[in-house]
Design a protein around this motif. Structure first.
Motif, PDB file in Angstrom:
ATOM      1  N   SER A  85     -16.626   8.962  51.904  1.00 43.55           N
ATOM      2  CA  SER A  85     -15.810  10.135  51.622  1.00 43.55           C
ATOM      3  C   SER A  85     -16.734  11.310  51.303  1.00 43.55           C
ATOM      4  O   SER A  85     -17.709  11.188  50.600  1.00 43.55           O
ATOM      5  N   SER A  86     -16.418  12.395  51.875  1.00 45.71           N
ATOM      6  CA  SER A  86     -17.183  13.606  51.649  1.00 45.71           C
ATOM      7  C   SER A  86     -16.141  14.703  51.649  1.00 45.71           C
ATOM      8  O   SER A  86     -14.953  14.433  51.732  1.00 45.71           O
ATOM      9  N   TYR A  87     -16.546  15.919  51.525  1.00 45.27           N
ATOM     10  CA  TYR A  87     -15.507  16.957  51.546  1.00 45.27           C
ATOM     11  C   TYR A  87     -16.031  18.179  52.267  1.00 45.27           C
ATOM     12  O   TYR A  87     -17.216  18.295  52.543  1.00 45.27           O
ATOM     13  N   ARG A  88     -15.119  19.041  52.600  1.00 44.03           N
ATOM     14  CA  ARG A  88     -15.486  20.270  53.286  1.00 44.03           C
ATOM     15  C   ARG A  88     -15.279  21.443  52.336  1.00 44.03           C
ATOM     16  O   ARG A  88     -14.305  21.493  51.603  1.00 44.03           O
ATOM     17  N   LEU A  89     -16.218  22.360  52.350  1.00 45.12           N
ATOM     18  CA  LEU A  89     -16.039  23.542  51.519  1.00 45.12           C
ATOM     19  C   LEU A  89     -16.286  24.778  52.368  1.00 45.12           C
ATOM     20  O   LEU A  89     -16.864  24.694  53.450  1.00 45.12           O
ATOM     21  N   ASP A  90     -15.816  25.916  51.887  1.00 49.77           N
ATOM     22  CA  ASP A  90     -16.038  27.171  52.606  1.00 49.77           C
ATOM     23  C   ASP A  90     -17.294  27.812  52.034  1.00 49.77           C
ATOM     24  O   ASP A  90     -17.261  28.411  50.966  1.00 49.77           O
ATOM     25  N   TRP A  91     -18.395  27.662  52.761  1.00 50.47           N
ATOM     26  CA  TRP A  91     -19.656  28.163  52.255  1.00 50.47           C
ATOM     27  C   TRP A  91     -19.638  29.675  52.052  1.00 50.47           C
ATOM     28  O   TRP A  91     -20.382  30.209  51.231  1.00 50.47           O
TER      29      TRP A  91
ATOM     30  N   LYS B 174     -30.878   9.893  63.235  1.00 51.58           N
ATOM     31  CA  LYS B 174     -30.771   9.331  61.884  1.00 51.58           C
ATOM     32  C   LYS B 174     -29.306   9.104  61.527  1.00 51.58           C
ATOM     33  O   LYS B 174     -28.989   8.741  60.399  1.00 51.58           O
ATOM     34  N   GLY B 175     -28.420   9.412  62.482  1.00 49.28           N
ATOM     35  CA  GLY B 175     -27.003   9.150  62.260  1.00 49.28           C
ATOM     36  C   GLY B 175     -26.196  10.349  61.813  1.00 49.28           C
ATOM     37  O   GLY B 175     -25.035  10.230  61.427  1.00 49.28           O
ATOM     38  N   VAL B 176     -26.793  11.549  61.869  1.00 50.74           N
ATOM     39  CA  VAL B 176     -26.086  12.733  61.401  1.00 50.74           C
ATOM     40  C   VAL B 176     -25.080  13.205  62.453  1.00 50.74           C
ATOM     41  O   VAL B 176     -25.394  13.282  63.636  1.00 50.74           O
ATOM     42  N   ASP B 177     -23.866  13.491  62.016  1.00 49.50           N
ATOM     43  CA  ASP B 177     -22.850  14.083  62.884  1.00 49.50           C
ATOM     44  C   ASP B 177     -23.097  15.594  62.905  1.00 49.50           C
ATOM     45  O   ASP B 177     -22.976  16.266  61.883  1.00 49.50           O
ATOM     46  N   LEU B 178     -23.479  16.107  64.073  1.00 48.06           N
ATOM     47  CA  LEU B 178     -23.899  17.512  64.136  1.00 48.06           C
ATOM     48  C   LEU B 178     -22.740  18.502  64.253  1.00 48.06           C
ATOM     49  O   LEU B 178     -22.959  19.720  64.215  1.00 48.06           O
ATOM     50  N   ALA B 305     -29.985   5.438  55.687  1.00 50.54           N
ATOM     51  CA  ALA B 305     -29.564   6.724  56.256  1.00 50.54           C
ATOM     52  C   ALA B 305     -29.586   7.814  55.196  1.00 50.54           C
ATOM     53  O   ALA B 305     -29.277   7.567  54.031  1.00 50.54           O
ATOM     54  N   PRO B 306     -29.966   9.033  55.592  1.00 49.71           N
ATOM     55  CA  PRO B 306     -29.911  10.137  54.622  1.00 49.71           C
ATOM     56  C   PRO B 306     -28.468  10.441  54.214  1.00 49.71           C
ATOM     57  O   PRO B 306     -27.524  10.081  54.924  1.00 49.71           O
ATOM     58  N   LEU B 307     -28.307  11.082  53.073  1.00 51.75           N
ATOM     59  CA  LEU B 307     -26.971  11.414  52.570  1.00 51.75           C
ATOM     60  C   LEU B 307     -26.173  12.210  53.591  1.00 51.75           C
ATOM     61  O   LEU B 307     -24.979  11.989  53.770  1.00 51.75           O
ATOM     62  N   ILE B 308     -26.847  13.114  54.277  1.00 53.49           N
ATOM     63  CA  ILE B 308     -26.128  13.977  55.220  1.00 53.49           C
ATOM     64  C   ILE B 308     -25.520  13.155  56.356  1.00 53.49           C
ATOM     65  O   ILE B 308     -24.497  13.535  56.921  1.00 53.49           O
ATOM     66  N   ALA B 309     -26.133  12.015  56.680  1.00 51.51           N
ATOM     67  CA  ALA B 309     -25.567  11.131  57.700  1.00 51.51           C
ATOM     68  C   ALA B 309     -24.349  10.408  57.137  1.00 51.51           C
ATOM     69  O   ALA B 309     -23.315  10.296  57.799  1.00 51.51           O
ATOM     70  N   CYS B 310     -24.466   9.959  55.890  1.00 50.90           N
ATOM     71  CA  CYS B 310     -23.359   9.243  55.261  1.00 50.90           C
ATOM     72  C   CYS B 310     -22.145  10.157  55.044  1.00 50.90           C
ATOM     73  O   CYS B 310     -21.028   9.695  54.918  1.00 50.90           O
ATOM     74  N   ALA B 311     -22.393  11.449  54.983  1.00 53.72           N
ATOM     75  CA  ALA B 311     -21.303  12.394  54.729  1.00 53.72           C
ATOM     76  C   ALA B 311     -20.476  12.670  55.979  1.00 53.72           C
ATOM     77  O   ALA B 311     -19.478  13.392  55.926  1.00 53.72           O
ATOM     78  N   GLY B 312     -20.882  12.104  57.108  1.00 58.07           N
ATOM     79  CA  GLY B 312     -20.095  12.222  58.336  1.00 58.07           C
ATOM     80  C   GLY B 312     -19.763  13.647  58.713  1.00 58.07           C
ATOM     81  O   GLY B 312     -20.654  14.475  58.889  1.00 58.07           O
ATOM     82  N   LYS B 313     -18.468  13.949  58.828  1.00 54.69           N
ATOM     83  CA  LYS B 313     -18.065  15.294  59.236  1.00 54.69           C
ATOM     84  C   LYS B 313     -17.958  16.255  58.052  1.00 54.69           C
ATOM     85  O   LYS B 313     -17.633  17.429  58.217  1.00 54.69           O
ATOM     86  N   GLY B 314     -18.230  15.751  56.869  1.00 51.66           N
ATOM     87  CA  GLY B 314     -18.219  16.619  55.694  1.00 51.66           C
ATOM     88  C   GLY B 314     -19.317  17.678  55.818  1.00 51.66           C
ATOM     89  O   GLY B 314     -20.303  17.471  56.525  1.00 51.66           O
TER      90      GLY B 314
END
Lengths: 483, 483
Positions: A85-91, B174-178, B305-314
């Motif tokens: 689980s992660s979240y989206r924010l408006d940067w 590394k598994g990051v969703d770009l 995996a780095p955190l940014i990869a685990c955060a998926g589309k977040g």
């Protein structure tokens, strides 16, 4: 599966196989514990040698992405990424006003756009066709053979010593008294100016400068909470009487001046005016940041010393130098020469910002300078640019109905049209004909200059120059008829 | 006069003659209108060829420093520098608090000093003896032959396109969703972190991080008006319960985390903890700056995996990468991978700070990576550092009476001594024996860690390692006896 592998020619194939499989694993196309094809099978499927696949598998196993069971084959590890689980924010809501200002004042985003094939007078960067690649390559090879490891490891925040020494001598040869002064290498003028401005106390938020002045400097001043107050220019530099009046009426934190080939007007401040200006600032105890912009691009006339040289043993002038506009803008090297107490603080700021400027860039630049290539390059560049400059002057005089034109050398001219002509209107018309230039208003501290424009000629061919300036002239005339 | 000319070997002599005369003119040793020796005379006096003098005189004349009267000879121009009134100021009074803080927090100025010949465990930079100079040279020559002019001219603030593309693929692997993300090239981690921190609004000035944490990051946070709040570390990363408590009690602007080979503890956050940490920060809507420090230096164990990869589309994780600590620290190249709205602002900030990172550095690094040299280098480096790591671990266990030691890999170990031992006391004793290390207290957000120390082993030889750690152990024992 395995049908979309398309290797490129000039990169080891085993790495490409490895990356291909990695992507399939991290994307979940290959699942945990899924059996991979045997090395023999995969080599057939991907049309690569079996050894290539063996190496790729070994690497993937080392990285923990696959595992091997003796006699059974290779399998995908369980450790693949589980998205959590992660979240989206408006940067845009998270950033502060300074970041917003930086974006709003970014000319590359909101400035003049132009398409390929247009004749563009917007650039004042050197013509890359002049670049001295073979000597640059030579300098690189020379330096790397002398101390390759040093170039690739950490260096000092103040700079690469041989380059610092070279530049100190270089400034001494311009007549600077080095007593009590020190040098700091920066990532070009921009970093140097930003560091200085960010370090000065904002008791008086006003900064006195020429009007018009360098757009980037104005942007950096504002981003650091300073307000530029511009003083009109005369044919030989800043207007002395108006400068005196401003200094007597208001407190200023410091001055920012471009005495040579002033951007955008191209004016060189006369030696007499340099003395007068220095005396005036000394009287009002206002220090000066001197922008040494394009000082080397003199095509004729006598030697003019920088303000920091005229100031002798005084320590109130901070000199910012760079070879970017003449030599190689792509390697970002500039320097600050100033009082050593100030440099001491700036050194710590530099360390907190970028640790140090690329040692490689500094070392190759040093070797290039040391080898004596700069002098040779400068001769060639001067003769090419001088010719372009003269052609540009002739064309402007012939084709553009102008009120005033300035530019004693350098890589650009500045044109003042009749008061009732708007340069942006002219630009609109020019744009439709495939010609662009920089409207002068962006350089003014007081929103003035609507009737001015800057023409950079360094990257325009002779043919384009004549054609382009003719078209600008026609647009100006059209606008004059319409007023 | 003219007896102190001492030319060096590897620089054109005419330039040295020119500079010699220039110096005499700008310093007033040669006066205005003074006649210079004839070219023949001077060539005899300086022991150089007559042509050399002729070229030097021609250059000086072109620069306006001398003039020639037909049939009479060459004379010094009147335009020499007249020093005018200037003034001296105390720059220490002119600088602001931020500059003062930068100087005070500058470890290079106020940190551990050590002399040549000492055994130093202070560095965590790569060993320059490992540098892959021949392939680096190859990469330079390859790239310069492909597009030399482009490397030397202005580039884009976002970065050199082929490198950006390469790094995007690298992060994807590394598994990051770009999706919705973008990349910006920076002058190493330091510039990247400073830019991000300077761009974020300071509604909540508190930043949550590991305790201890990276000293430079702490410095940059404070310089930008943020206060780091550190959360204790466990063997597998940040203490989850304490993190939960802190998040529930206080608002934080953002988090700064080093999940792999954490500096200074060397701990790698476990995959399970990564998930838990991400979920927790998502719950409290706190974005994360992830420091990808030394992620590549895994010696064993499974892929993490780095955190940014685990955060998926977040889009709440900002990833900061750099090869500096493994490849070449001297060329300052790092990157930020983050939400594209944020990168858009950072791009403008980058342009206002340093225009762009050296195109030369980016292009050569790209070519080096593209050629597949990084993989090969990494294999070699890993095996060398793994051996050093294992030796360091063995020595510490054998010689130092320690309470806890952490470090899952990387280039350093972190040691906790008994509570009543002061690492700075140990250091004092070690210093006298010619051994230095980094006292751990500088990494703590709360002035704790007086009994901890960091040992960087990447640049220490095997022999020095054994000898040095033995001496540290003796000093610790001595301190224990004295308590």
């Amino acid at each position: 599966m395995f049908t979309d592998f398309r290797p490129v020619d000039d990169r080891p194939v085993y790495i490409q196989v490895k990356e291909y499989l990695k992507r399939m694993i991290t994307k979940g196309i290959l699942q945990a514990d899924q059996k991979l094809p045997s090395t023999r099978e995969l080599s057939t499927l991907l049309h690569v040698s079996r050894n290539t696949v063996i190496t790729a598998y070994a690497d993937l196993e080392e990285e923990g992405l696959i595992y091997t069971v003796k006699g059974k084959g290779s399998f995908v590890s369980r450790s693949k990424i589980v998205t959590t689980s992660s979240y989206r924010l408006d940067w845009r809501q998270k950033i502060n006003d300074k970041a917003r200002m930086a974006e709003e004042m970014d000319l590359m985003k909101h400035g003049i756009r132009w398409e390929k094939g247009m004749i563009s007078f917007t650039s004042i960067a050197p013509d890359e066709k002049l670049f001295d690649l073979s000597n640059f390559k030579r300098a690189f090879l020379d330096r790397i053979s002398i101390e390759g490891e040093i170039l690739l490891n950490y260096g000092y925040a103040k700079g690469y010593k041989p380059l610092m020494e070279y530049l100190l001598r270089y400034m001494e040869n311009k007549g600077v008294d080095l007593t009590g002064k020190d040098i700091l290498i920066t990532n070009g003028f921009t970093e140097g100016f930003d560091m200085i401005v960010s370090a000065l106390s904002r008791e008086n938020a006003s900064v006195i400068c020429e009007n018009p002045t360098h757009h980037t400097a104005m942007k950096i001043l504002r981003l650091n909470g300073f307000e530029p107050v511009g003083i009109e220019m005369e044919q030989d530099g800043i207007h002395l009487e108006k400068l005196r009046r401003a200094l007597s009426e208001q407190l200023f934190c410091f001055a920012y001046l471009i005495p040579s080939y002033h951007n955008p007007t191209g004016i060189v401040m006369s030696p007499e005016k340099r003395m007068a200006v220095l005396n005036l600032f000394a009287k009002y105890q206002v220090p000066i940041i001197e922008d040494g912009f394009n000082e080397e691009l003199r095509y004729s006339g006598s030697h003019v010393a920088p303000l920091i040289a005229c100031a002798g043993k005084g320590n109130s002038v901070i000199y910012l130098g760079s070879f970017s506009k003449i030599l190689f803008p792509g390697i970002r090297v500039g320097w600050i020469l100033a009082d050593k107490d100030l440099i001491d603080y700036l050194e710590s700021i530099k360390r907190a910002r970028t640790i140090h400027t690329s040692t490689l860039d500094q070392a190759v630049l040093y070797q290039y300078l040391h080898n004596g290539n700069f002098e040779k390059y400068l001769k060639k560049a001067r003769s090419v640019y001088k010719r372009k400059y003269e052609l540009a002057v002739r064309c402007c005089k012939e084709f553009i109905p102008l009120k005033r034109m300035t530019g004693d050398g350098g890589l650009h001219l500045f044109i003042e049209l009749e008061e009732n002509i708007h340069a942006r209107e002219v630009l609109k018309d020019c744009y439709s004909k495939g010609v662009v230039f920089t409207p002068g208003d962006i350089f003014f501290t007081d929103q003035g200059g609507h009737h001015t424009l800057r023409l950079g000629f360094s990257r325009v061919s002779d043919e384009e120059m004549v054609k382009g300036i003719k078209l600008i002239g026609e647009s100006v005339k059209k606008c004059m008829r319409e007023v």
